[in-house]
Motif scaffolding. Structure first.
Motif, mmCIF file in Angstrom:
data_model
loop_
_atom_site.group_PDB
_atom_site.id
_atom_site.type_symbol
_atom_site.label_atom_id
_atom_site.label_comp_id
_atom_site.label_asym_id
_atom_site.label_seq_id
_atom_site.Cartn_x
_atom_site.Cartn_y
_atom_site.Cartn_z
ATOM 1 N N ASN A 146 7.146 0.970 -2.850
ATOM 2 C CA ASN A 146 6.005 0.404 -2.445
ATOM 3 C C ASN A 146 6.413 -1.271 -1.709
ATOM 4 O OD1 ASN A 146 3.749 1.823 -3.127
ATOM 5 N ND2 ASN A 146 3.525 1.209 -5.091
ATOM 6 N N MET A 150 2.396 -5.147 -8.720
ATOM 7 C CA MET A 150 2.865 -4.038 -8.340
ATOM 8 C C MET A 150 3.418 -3.212 -9.252
ATOM 9 S SD MET A 150 4.002 -3.695 -4.243
ATOM 10 C CE MET A 150 3.873 -5.416 -3.980
ATOM 11 N N ARG A 154 1.767 -1.707 -12.095
ATOM 12 C CA ARG A 154 0.812 -0.569 -11.710
ATOM 13 C C ARG A 154 1.686 0.625 -11.154
ATOM 14 N NH1 ARG A 154 -4.287 -3.370 -10.308
ATOM 15 N NH2 ARG A 154 -4.390 -4.285 -12.371
ATOM 16 N N ALA A 155 2.743 0.518 -10.848
ATOM 17 C CA ALA A 155 3.746 1.759 -10.564
ATOM 18 C C ALA A 155 3.891 2.524 -11.524
ATOM 19 C CB ALA A 155 5.046 1.023 -9.731
ATOM 20 N N ARG A 211 -2.097 0.362 -2.047
ATOM 21 C CA ARG A 211 -1.565 1.546 -2.151
ATOM 22 C C ARG A 211 -1.464 1.694 -3.667
ATOM 23 N NH1 ARG A 211 0.389 5.605 0.678
ATOM 24 N NH2 ARG A 211 0.226 4.295 2.667
ATOM 25 N N SER A 212 -0.811 0.541 -4.411
ATOM 26 C CA SER A 212 -0.373 0.917 -5.619
ATOM 27 C C SER A 212 -1.623 0.641 -6.622
ATOM 28 C CB SER A 212 0.585 -0.243 -6.397
ATOM 29 O OG SER A 212 0.240 -1.540 -6.004
ATOM 30 N N ARG A 217 -3.581 4.206 -6.265
ATOM 31 C CA ARG A 217 -3.171 5.091 -7.283
ATOM 32 C C ARG A 217 -3.140 4.870 -8.888
ATOM 33 N NH1 ARG A 217 2.766 5.679 -4.164
ATOM 34 N NH2 ARG A 217 2.150 7.072 -2.751
ATOM 35 N N HIS A 218 -3.054 3.453 -9.236
ATOM 36 C CA HIS A 218 -3.101 2.900 -10.673
ATOM 37 C C HIS A 218 -4.651 3.317 -11.043
ATOM 38 C CE1 HIS A 218 -2.817 1.093 -14.304
ATOM 39 N NE2 HIS A 218 -3.842 -0.113 -13.819
ATOM 40 N N GLU A 235 8.865 4.834 -7.286
ATOM 41 C CA GLU A 235 7.501 4.479 -6.712
ATOM 42 C C GLU A 235 7.431 3.027 -6.358
ATOM 43 O OE1 GLU A 235 2.818 4.444 -7.924
ATOM 44 O OE2 GLU A 235 3.844 6.192 -8.584
ATOM 45 N N PHE A 236 7.805 2.303 -7.322
ATOM 46 C CA PHE A 236 7.769 0.806 -7.179
ATOM 47 C C PHE A 236 8.304 0.112 -5.996
ATOM 48 C CE2 PHE A 236 9.900 -3.262 -8.278
ATOM 49 C CZ PHE A 236 8.739 -4.091 -8.185
#
Length: 703
Positions: A379, A366, A369-370, A468-469, A472-473, A375-376
Motif C-alpha cells: 500500500n 493504513m 488497517r493492513a 484500497r486499505s 479491504r479493512h 500488505e502494508f
C-alpha cells in the motif's frame, strides 16, 4: 578523510558552541562503544556514523539529529541500552536513536517480510518525531555510497529497496538533492551497464552542449536584466536515473532527451517570478499546455515553482523553472530546510511540516488497517509514487489526488466514512461512473446513503493506498461479522433438531467446549462454523453431550434462507437457484455456504453427507433479484429479438445477456439470461415468451 574536528568547523556556521560540544561528546561516546568493530570495507566502524552526521550537517539539521546520527547504531550493535543513552544525552536523543535503530532481527519467513516489518516500525517512530526519517535517509545514503564492498546479491537488494522505498520518501518530504543521489547510486548498482552507457553518452555530448547552454543562459540573463528583473540564471543537468526513466516511459531515444536544455531562474520575490515568466514568454515562444503553476498550488511535498517549456534559438526546446531562493532551498532540502528556523520548543508551524505530519498520519492509519506488514508495504509503495492532479470539493477546497484517481479515491481522501457510504458521484455537476478517472480542475460531489457499504468491485479501479486499505479493512470486518451471524444461524438450526437453542445452554457447557477447541470466545467458534471450518451438527452434539440424549434427534429440520446472510452465503452459478426451488446448502471450507437446487448434478456425490450438505427452505418474505438461464427454440423471422426483449420487459424482468445460434436455415436457438424474483415471476416470463408466434420450446437450463 573526514574527522570530527573538520565536522565541528563546518557546524560553526549555524550551531551554537554548546551544541557543537554536545555533538563532539556523542562522537567520542560512539567511538568508545564501537571500539574494535570494522566495516566490510576494512575501515573503522565509527567512520559510518561520522559520515551520516556530515550528510545531516549539509542539510543544516539541528544538534539533536546530529547526535542521533553519531549514536544511531549504538543500541543495535553494542551493549549500550536506550536508558543509558537517555541518562547521558537526554530522552530526546535516546528516542531518536531508538527510532532509527534498525530494530532487533526477528526470525522472518522471507527477506521481504523482514523489510516490511522494519519499515512498519520506522513509520511508528516517524509519527513521534519526523527527524527519525531524516537520520534514516542520511544513514541509507552513506550505505549506498559505500556499497562497493558488498556481495552482488546484497547490492541489488539494497538498491531495489532504495528505489522502492527510500528515494520516494525523500521525494515525498521534498529533499531533492538526497533523492537524486539515492536514485543515481541505486541505478548504478542495479543496472551498472545501462548507467555506464548513459554516463558515457552524456560526457560525449557535453562539449557542444556546454557552448549552447552558455549562449542560452547569457541571452536569458541579458533580456531579464534589460527588463529590470534581478535574477540568477543556472543551467540544469539531468541526472542519470531521470534520463533512464524518461527513455523508458516516454519511449524516447537518449539523443531526444539530451536535446532538451534545462534552466533554473532564481528571483527575489513571488511577484518577480510571475514578471520573469512574462519576460521569457515574450522572448521565446512557449509550448502550449506545458505551463504548470506550483506556486499557487504547491505539490503535496511543499514544492513550489513555475514550470514552462519554450522553443529557443535554432528550435531547441528549453525547460525553465522559476522560483524564489526560499523555494529553491525548499526544493533541495524539503522538510529539512525548516529545522534552522525552528527552536526546540516551538510547534511545527510550517505548512511543509503540516503536510509531512498529514502524510505520516495517513501511513499510521493504513498500518492499523493492513492485515500484515507485506500488505502494508505494498500500500505504501502505491502511495509513494503519486503524480498529482488537483480537484475541488463542492465548496471550492482544493484536494491533491494521484493521477488516475477515481471518485471513490476522492471520497476516501475527504473522509473514511464518506468513502464507506458512497453510492454515486457528480463530476462537474454531471452524474458520472464511480470508476471514471478524474482530471485536474474537476469539481466532485459525492452522493452518500445511510447503510451503504463499500463494494468489493471498487478494488479493481481505486488507485490510492488509503482507499484500497479502507475497503479491504471494511470487507474483512464485514466478512467476519457475516460469518459469525451465519455460524449462529447454522448452530441454532442444528440445536433445534434437539429441541433447544444456543441461548438456552449454560455458560459452563459453552466454556468447556471452547476450552476443548482451544478458542477464547464464542464468536471465534461461530466464525469457524460460518466459514465452514467446523460442522454445526457436530458442534451441537458436542455441546449437548452432557445434558441431552442426542441419539434419537431428528435431522430433517430445514434452515431458512432470507437473503440477508451477507457475503458468506452465495448462490451456485451452475444451477442458479431462485425462491420456490427446492434447495440444499453446501458448506465449503473457508468460504461459507453455497446454495444449490436439490437436482443439481454437481452435488450428487455430496448430497448424502450430513457434515457438508444441509436442507434449506426459502423465507416467505424473501426479496431480491436472481439470475436464470433459459434456452428458447424459435423460428427465424424479422424482429424476433425485439419481440423477445419486449415480452421479457412486459413481465417486469430484465435481460442480463442474450446469445443467438443458428440451428439451420429456418430455426435458431436463443440462450437467454434473465433476472427474476421467484419461480412465479419466472413462470410469468415463460408465459409471455410462449405468447410469441415464433417461439417453440422453452427450457430452464440447470447444471
Amino acid at each position: 578523510m573526514l574527522t570530527v574536528d573538520a565536522l565541528a568547523k563546518r557546524l560553526e556556521s549555524y550551531l551554537e558552541p554548546d551544541n557543537i560540544r554536545r555533538i563532539r561528546r556523542a562522537y567520542f561516546y560512539a567511538e568508545q562503544a564501537h571500539e574494535g568493530q570494522m566495516r566490510r570495507s576494512g575501515e573503522r566502524y565509527i567512520t559510518h556514523p561520522l559520515a551520516v552526521a556530515n550528510i545531516l550537517c549539509e542539510m543544516h539539521m539541528d544538534h539533536q539529529s546530529l547526535m542521533a546520527a553519531m549514536l544511531h547504531d549504538v543500541i543495535e550493535d553494542t551493549a549500550v541500552s536506550k536508558e543509558a543513552l537517555a541518562e547521558q544525552f537526554g530522552p530526546g536523543v535516546a528516542e531518536l536513536v531508538d527510532g532509527v535503530s534498525k530494530l532487533t532481527h526477528l526470525e522472518f519467513e522471507t527477506k521481504k517480510e523482514e523489510q516490511a516489518e522494519n519499515f512498519q516500525k520506522m513509520v511508528l517512530a516517524m509519527s513521534k518525531d519526523i527527524r527519525v526519517i531524516l537520520v534514516k535517509l542520511a544513514d541509507r545514503l552513506h550505505n549506498m555510497r559505500t556499497l562497493g564492498a558488498m556481495p552482488p546479491e546484497k547490492k541489488r537488494r539494497k538498491a531495489r529497496e532504495t528505489l522502492d522505498i527510500y528515494a520516494p520518501i525523500a521525494l515525498r518530504l521534498g529533499i531533492n538533492d538526497l533523492r537524486i543521489e539515492l536514485e543515481n547510486l541505486a541505478f548504478e548498482s542495479l543496472y551498472p551497464l545501462r548507467a555506464q552507457r548513459i554516463a558515457t553518452a552524456i560526457k560525449k555530448s557535453r562539449g557542444n552542449r556546454k557552448e549552447l547552454v552558455g549562449q542560452i543562459r547569457q541571452a536569458l540573463a541579458e533580456r531579464l536584466s534589460a527588463e529590470g528583473v534581478d535574477v540568477q540564471v543556472i543551467g540544469r543537468e539531468k541526472h542519470l536515473f531521470s534520463i533512464y526513466n524518461k527513455m523508458k516511459d516516454q519511449k524516447k531515444t537518449l539523443q531526444e532527451i539530451l536535446d532538451v536544455y534545462g534552466f533554473r531562474i532564481i528571483t527575489q520575490s513571488v511577484d518577480a517570478c510571475y514578471r520573469t515568466l512574462g519576460v521569457v514568454h515574450n522572448f521565446y515562444k512557449p509550448v502550449p499546455n506545458r505551463f504548470k503553476d506550483y506556486i499557487a498550488i504547491p505539490k503535496a511535498n511543499g514544492y513550489q515553482s513555475l514550470h514552462t517549456t519554450l522553443i529557443g534559438m535554432n528550435g531547441v526546446p528549453i525547460e525553465i523553472q522559476i522560483r524564489t531562493q526560499e523555494m529553491e532551498d525548499m526544493a533541495n532540502h524539503g522538510i529539512a530546510a525548516h529545522w534552522l528556523y525552528k527552536n526546540e520548543d516551538s510547534s511545527d508551524s510550517s505548512p511543509t511540516h503540516a503536510r509531512a505530519r498529514r502524510w505520516v498520519k495517513g501511513l499510521l492509519e493504513m498500518q492499523e488497517r493492513a492485515g500484515n506488514p507485506v500488505e502494508f508495504i505494498e500500500n505504501v509503495k502505491i502511495d509513494l509514487f503519486p503524480d498529482e492532479i488537483y480537484v475541488f470539493t463542492p465548496k471550492g477546497k482544493i484536494l491533491e489526488v494521484p493521477k488516475g484517481a477515481t471518485a471513490v479515491d476522492f471520497a476516501y481522501a475527504v473522509h473514511t466514512d464518506i468513502g464507506n457510504a458512497c453510492v454515486g458521484c457528480l463530476v462537474n455537476r454531471q452524474i458520472a461512473p464511480l470508476s471514471q478517472p478524474l482530471n485536474s480542475g474537476d469539481t466532485i460531489k459525492i452522493i452518500t446513503a445511510p447503510g451503504a457499504r463499500p463494494n468489493p468491485a471498487w478494488l479493481n479501479f481505486v488507485i490510492t493506498a488509503k482507499a484500497r486499505s479502507n475497503i479491504r479493512h471494511f470487507l474483512k470486518n464485514l466478512k467476519k461479522q457475516d460469518s459469525i451471524e451465519l455460524g449462529r444461524k447454522l448452530l441454532n438450526n442444528s440445536l433445534r433438531n434437539f429441541d433447544t437453542e444456543l441461548e438456552a445452554l449454560s455458560d459452563a457447557s459453552i466454556q468447556s467446549l471452547l476450552q476443548e477447541y482451544q478458542q477464547s470466545k464464542l464468536d471465534e467458534l461461530l466464525e469457524d462454523i460460518g466459514l465452514g471450518n467446523r460442522v454445526a451438527y457436530v458442534v451441537a452434539r458436542r455441546l449437548l453431550n452432557d445434558c441431552a440424549d442426542t441419539s434419537e434427534a431428528s435431522t430433517d429440520k430445514a434452515m431458512t434462507v432470507s437473503g440477508t446472510e451477507g457475503m458468506l452465503v452465495t448462490y451456485a452459478k451452475c444451477c442458479r437457484p431462485i425462491p420456490g426451488d427446492p434447495i440444499v446448502g453446501l458448506i465449503s471450507k473457508g468460504k461459507g455456504m453455497v446454495i444449490h437446487t436439490e437436482q443439481c448434478r454437481n452435488i450428487v456425490d455430496i448430497r448424502k453427507d450430513p457434515d457438508r450438505c444441509m436442507h434449506l427452505r426459502w423465507d416467505k418474505s424473501m426479496e431480491g433479484e436472481f439470475v436464470v438461464d433459459l434456452r428458447v427454440e424459435m423460428r427465424n423471422s424479422r424482429g424476433v429479438l425485439a419481440g423477445v426483449a419486449n415480452a421479457v420487459s412486459q413481465a417486469d424482468a430484465n435481460i442480463e445477456s442474450i446469445e443467438m445460434q443458428d440451428r439451420d436455415a429456418t430455426t435458431s436457438r436463443l440462450n437467454l439470461t434473465v433476472s427474476v424474483t421467484s419461480r412465479q415471476h419466472l413462470a410469468r416470463v415463460i408465459r409471455r415468451l410462449h405468447g410469441l408466434p415464433a417461439v417453440g420450446s422453452i427450457e430452464r437450463v440447470q447444471g
